[in-house]
Write a protein that holds these residues in place. Structure first.
Motif, PDB file in Angstrom:
ATOM      1  N   LYS A 138      41.202  40.035  30.301  1.00  0.00           N
ATOM      2  CA  LYS A 138      39.924  40.108  31.001  1.00  0.00           C
ATOM      3  C   LYS A 138      39.927  39.126  32.165  1.00  0.00           C
ATOM      4  CE  LYS A 138      34.970  40.503  30.198  1.00  0.00           C
ATOM      5  NZ  LYS A 138      33.891  40.566  29.172  1.00  0.00           N
ATOM      6  N   GLU A 139      39.623  37.865  31.901  1.00  0.00           N
ATOM      7  CA  GLU A 139      39.601  36.869  32.976  1.00  0.00           C
ATOM      8  C   GLU A 139      40.945  36.783  33.686  1.00  0.00           C
ATOM      9  OE1 GLU A 139      38.124  32.230  33.531  1.00  0.00           O
ATOM     10  OE2 GLU A 139      39.103  32.843  31.665  1.00  0.00           O
ATOM     11  N   GLU A 140      42.042  37.002  32.936  1.00  0.00           N
ATOM     12  CA  GLU A 140      43.387  36.912  33.511  1.00  0.00           C
ATOM     13  C   GLU A 140      43.629  37.942  34.613  1.00  0.00           C
ATOM     14  OE1 GLU A 140      43.678  35.511  29.215  1.00  0.00           O
ATOM     15  OE2 GLU A 140      42.646  37.071  30.373  1.00  0.00           O
ATOM     16  N   ARG A 141      42.846  39.012  34.619  1.00  0.00           N
ATOM     17  CA  ARG A 141      42.970  39.994  35.703  1.00  0.00           C
ATOM     18  C   ARG A 141      42.689  39.358  37.060  1.00  0.00           C
ATOM     19  NH1 ARG A 141      40.320  45.879  34.535  1.00  0.00           N
ATOM     20  NH2 ARG A 141      41.031  46.260  32.412  1.00  0.00           N
ATOM     21  N   LEU A 142      41.806  38.350  37.049  1.00  0.00           N
ATOM     22  CA  LEU A 142      41.311  37.780  38.299  1.00  0.00           C
ATOM     23  C   LEU A 142      41.942  36.438  38.644  1.00  0.00           C
ATOM     24  CD1 LEU A 142      37.484  38.421  37.739  1.00  0.00           C
ATOM     25  CD2 LEU A 142      39.109  39.913  38.891  1.00  0.00           C
ATOM     26  N   ILE A 143      42.059  35.544  37.672  1.00  0.00           N
ATOM     27  CA  ILE A 143      42.416  34.163  37.995  1.00  0.00           C
ATOM     28  C   ILE A 143      43.911  33.962  38.184  1.00  0.00           C
ATOM     29  CG2 ILE A 143      40.389  33.289  36.800  1.00  0.00           C
ATOM     30  CD1 ILE A 143      42.246  32.365  34.527  1.00  0.00           C
ATOM     31  N   TYR A 144      44.713  34.966  37.808  1.00  0.00           N
ATOM     32  CA  TYR A 144      46.158  34.901  38.067  1.00  0.00           C
ATOM     33  C   TYR A 144      46.538  35.983  39.069  1.00  0.00           C
ATOM     34  CZ  TYR A 144      46.235  31.886  33.967  1.00  0.00           C
ATOM     35  OH  TYR A 144      46.008  30.864  33.091  1.00  0.00           O
ATOM     36  N   ARG A 145      47.649  35.784  39.726  1.00  0.00           N
ATOM     37  CA  ARG A 145      48.110  36.715  40.761  1.00  0.00           C
ATOM     38  C   ARG A 145      49.077  37.720  40.140  1.00  0.00           C
ATOM     39  NH1 ARG A 145      47.415  31.672  42.385  1.00  0.00           N
ATOM     40  NH2 ARG A 145      46.316  31.227  44.356  1.00  0.00           N
ATOM     41  N   ARG A 165      50.426  30.716  33.607  1.00  0.00           N
ATOM     42  CA  ARG A 165      49.653  29.985  32.604  1.00  0.00           C
ATOM     43  C   ARG A 165      50.274  28.628  32.315  1.00  0.00           C
ATOM     44  NH1 ARG A 165      49.129  35.103  28.489  1.00  0.00           N
ATOM     45  NH2 ARG A 165      47.068  35.879  29.133  1.00  0.00           N
ATOM     46  N   ARG A 166      51.618  28.631  32.149  1.00  0.00           N
ATOM     47  CA  ARG A 166      52.315  27.400  31.771  1.00  0.00           C
ATOM     48  C   ARG A 166      52.149  26.321  32.832  1.00  0.00           C
ATOM     49  NH1 ARG A 166      58.574  28.000  30.564  1.00  0.00           N
ATOM     50  NH2 ARG A 166      57.698  29.452  29.032  1.00  0.00           N
ATOM     51  N   PHE A 167      52.215  26.712  34.100  1.00  0.00           N
ATOM     52  CA  PHE A 167      52.173  25.722  35.182  1.00  0.00           C
ATOM     53  C   PHE A 167      50.788  25.585  35.806  1.00  0.00           C
ATOM     54  CE2 PHE A 167      56.683  27.001  35.061  1.00  0.00           C
ATOM     55  CZ  PHE A 167      57.262  25.752  34.840  1.00  0.00           C
ATOM     56  N   GLY A 168      49.780  26.180  35.176  1.00  0.00           N
ATOM     57  CA  GLY A 168      48.410  26.009  35.649  1.00  0.00           C
ATOM     58  C   GLY A 168      48.165  26.574  37.031  1.00  0.00           C
ATOM     59  N   LEU A 169      48.743  27.729  37.313  1.00  0.00           N
ATOM     60  CA  LEU A 169      48.635  28.310  38.653  1.00  0.00           C
ATOM     61  C   LEU A 169      47.474  29.290  38.753  1.00  0.00           C
ATOM     62  CD1 LEU A 169      52.430  28.928  39.357  1.00  0.00           C
ATOM     63  CD2 LEU A 169      50.991  27.005  40.076  1.00  0.00           C
ATOM     64  N   SER A 170      46.366  28.954  38.136  1.00  0.00           N
ATOM     65  CA  SER A 170      45.198  29.828  38.230  1.00  0.00           C
ATOM     66  C   SER A 170      44.513  29.622  39.574  1.00  0.00           C
ATOM     67  CB  SER A 170      44.217  29.539  37.094  1.00  0.00           C
ATOM     68  OG  SER A 170      43.765  28.194  37.165  1.00  0.00           O
ATOM     69  N   ARG A 171      43.629  30.514  39.923  1.00  0.00           N
ATOM     70  CA  ARG A 171      42.918  30.427  41.197  1.00  0.00           C
ATOM     71  C   ARG A 171      41.433  30.695  40.963  1.00  0.00           C
ATOM     72  NH1 ARG A 171      44.346  36.270  44.070  1.00  0.00           N
ATOM     73  NH2 ARG A 171      43.880  37.538  42.232  1.00  0.00           N
ATOM     74  N   ARG A 211      43.991  41.936  46.513  1.00  0.00           N
ATOM     75  CA  ARG A 211      45.356  42.464  46.608  1.00  0.00           C
ATOM     76  C   ARG A 211      46.194  42.100  45.387  1.00  0.00           C
ATOM     77  NH1 ARG A 211      47.674  44.484  51.192  1.00  0.00           N
ATOM     78  NH2 ARG A 211      46.486  44.373  53.132  1.00  0.00           N
ATOM     79  N   THR A 212      45.923  40.947  44.796  1.00  0.00           N
ATOM     80  CA  THR A 212      46.732  40.493  43.670  1.00  0.00           C
ATOM     81  C   THR A 212      45.927  40.386  42.369  1.00  0.00           C
ATOM     82  OG1 THR A 212      46.384  38.215  44.426  1.00  0.00           O
ATOM     83  CG2 THR A 212      48.455  39.293  45.046  1.00  0.00           C
ATOM     84  N   THR A 213      44.778  41.072  42.307  1.00  0.00           N
ATOM     85  CA  THR A 213      44.120  41.220  41.009  1.00  0.00           C
ATOM     86  C   THR A 213      44.743  42.420  40.301  1.00  0.00           C
ATOM     87  OG1 THR A 213      42.369  42.615  41.929  1.00  0.00           O
ATOM     88  CG2 THR A 213      41.947  40.247  41.815  1.00  0.00           C
ATOM     89  N   TRP A 214      44.494  42.499  39.016  1.00  0.00           N
ATOM     90  CA  TRP A 214      45.063  43.602  38.235  1.00  0.00           C
ATOM     91  C   TRP A 214      44.013  44.689  38.058  1.00  0.00           C
ATOM     92  CZ3 TRP A 214      45.695  44.471  32.439  1.00  0.00           C
ATOM     93  CH2 TRP A 214      46.692  45.425  32.190  1.00  0.00           C
TER      94      TRP A 214
END
Length: 525
Positions: A138-145, A165-171, A211-214
């Motif tokens: 759900k949230e991962e569709r948006l906060i990750y590329r 997730r491991r390197f905290g690369l959320s946006r 462009r990079t949402t799922w």
């Protein structure tokens, strides 16, 4: 008056696309086509050769390769929308379609429908607060590329997600946007479409984000429409009738679905089977017809759920670990009255309660508002009653301070009957066999949502044998289970005959049983 520009995304079956385009433009509407760049080049040439000179047909100026869950689907839509806006200045509405869609109303009806509403038709539910997403990310569709196609590169897709997730690369989500989600099949007014295109020219950051949402085709237009259009001008629904199976796959329609589709409160339907040539031909000619009257009953989804449920015989709820060894009590008797006509069973147990003082509870596993004592919340919902069935029954025995109790149950609850009849307590079944007139079955279909006040008589007549057979099937399943202590009374039998079964079921005298069997209007509807 409404003039529709259809935005058609397609990737196969050029002959069907040509027929679809000619059908939709025959009454003066327009169509803008994006044909997937992955598709066969010869197929695209066939389409352009047949339609390129048509004044009401335009092609997206750029073709791209599309993939499920990718931004490419949104970009292809935008290319087709831009072409339509430029080519068709008289278009008042833009309607998103796929090659699997067909009109299920006339153009006359569709135009009149859109004229009655000063609104955009698009599903748009709060992404975070709604339950539109049932399973999965759900949230991962948006906060990750998401740069990869999940279906084509599954391992890399999820590896990329794991590393982010491991390197905290959320946006962060753009702060001024409230992300919405819904079906990708929409119908928007011209001013809304132009506002979206203007907004994208001013806000390239929004386009970069999506462009990079799922699966952005379920969030992009849904979010921007809510951002740009007052809520009172949004009808939060799609005008395209579609259903999904329990496995999340689109339901496909075939030749014998014509009448059902026309009675739904929608303008188009998907998916139409490629093999349903008769259905496609009938629907294709329907769009240009005039003076057609539609009886809207809108029972499609409930009818599909009912019909596909037949044959799925099995336990609805598996035994919970805390109930596996539980029992109602060896010295107790649970007396179950099984009847499809609930009002008949209720009359019977009311008389049993009056003459025997045995506690009787009506359809506690079928009716949410059954009169029950407070059991600490375990009785509060049907779901809880099913899950904690044995615990609930033990508590009811204790509450009424009795070792004998009567409950009513629908014959469709075979899983409950099997569970209780395996218990160490003594369980007795009284099955009430009633006659079912066509009028009763029609009323039943309306009560359970299979039909409505405006369902055509022809639809009801096709439905009645299925409902009647379903009720017979439920009774047969109970008999096939060969439960001990199973007796029956029948509407067709005399009171004296039925009294014999009642006497055995309740362990009462023949005189008391005859009194119960002669209950006034027992079988009346």
């Amino acid at each position: 008056m409404a003039n529709i520009a259809f935005i058609l995304l397609c990737h196969k079956d050029p002959d069907a696309i040509i027929r679809q385009a000619l059908s939709l433009t025959a009454v003066g509407d327009y169509i803008s086509i994006h044909f997937d760049a992955r598709a066969d080049a010869a197929a695209y040439r066939a389409i352009t050769s047949a339609l390129s000179d048509h004044p009401n047909v335009v092609f997206a100026k750029k073709r791209i390769k599309c993939g499920w869950g990718e931004w490419s689907l949104v970009q292809a839509t935008l290319y087709a929308v831009e072409a339509a806006v430029e080519a068709f200045p008289r278009a008042t509405h833009f309607y998103m379609l796929s090659g699997d869609c067909q009109a299920i109303k006339t153009a006359e009806y569709a135009h009149g429908y859109l004229d009655r509403f000063e609104a955009d038709f698009i599903e748009s539910f709060d992404f975070f607060a709604s339950d539109w997403i049932k399973t999965g990310m759900k949230e991962e569709r948006l906060i990750y590329r998401h740069f990869l196609n999940e279906r084509n590169n599954k391992w890399l897709f999820y590896k990329s997600l794991e590393l982010q997730r491991r390197f905290g690369l959320s946006r962060k989500v753009p702060e001024d946007l409230e992300i919405q989600i819904g079906s990708q099949w929409w119908c928007l007014r011209r001013r809304t479409v132009e506002a979206i295109l203007d907004f994208l020219r001013q806000r390239p950051d929004v386009k970069r984000f999506f462009r990079t949402t799922w699966i952005p085709d379920e969030t992009f237009f849904q979010t921007l429409v809510r951002h740009l259009v007052p809520e009172k001008e949004i009808e939060c629904r799609t005008l395209t009738f579609l259903m999904f199976s329990d496995y999340g796959m689109p339901v496909t329609f075939y030749n014998d679905h014509f009448d059902l589709l026309l009675s739904q409160d929608f303008l188009f339907a998907r998916k139409i089977s490629p093999e349903a040539l008769e259905l496609k031909e009938r629907l294709g000619s329907l769009y240009s017809a005039r003076g057609v009257q539609f009886e809207i009953s809108n029972e499609g989804r409930s009818l599909y759920k009912f019909l596909t449920g037949k044959g799925r015989i099995g336990r609805r709820f598996a035994p919970r670990f805390w109930e596996t060894e539980s029992t109602l009590g060896r010295e107790r008797e649970l007396l179950i009255v099984v009847c499809k006509k609930w009002h008949v069973a209720k009359r019977l147990v009311a008389r049993i309660r009056q003459l025997t003082n045995v506690p009787c509870i009506e359809y506690l596993f079928n009716e949410e508002h059954t009169d029950l004592p407070d059991m600490g919340g375990i009785q509060s919902t049907l779901g809880k009653r099913h899950r904690h069935r044995r615990s609930l029954m033990r508590m009811l025995f204790d509450y009424f301070e009795t070792d004998r109790m009567v409950i009513c149950m629908d014959p469709g609850n075979l899983d409950l009957l099997e569970d209780f009849c395996r218990d160490r307590a003594t369980t007795r079944l009284l099955e009430i066999e009633c006659g079912f007139t066509d009028e009763y079955l029609i009323g039943h279909a309306m009560r359970v949502g299979l039909a409505g006040d405006r369902t055509p008589r022809e639809t009801l007549e096709r439905l009645l044998p299925t409902i009647r057979n379903d009720m017979v099937h439920e009774s047969d399943r109970i008999r096939d289970s060969e439960f001990e202590n199973h007796v029956r009374i029948r509407e067709s039998d005399s009171a004296d005959v039925n009294a014999i079964a009642l006497s055995e079921f309740l362990s009462i005298s023949t005189e008391q049983a005859q009194d119960i069997a002669r209950t006034d209007h027992l079988f009346a509807d």
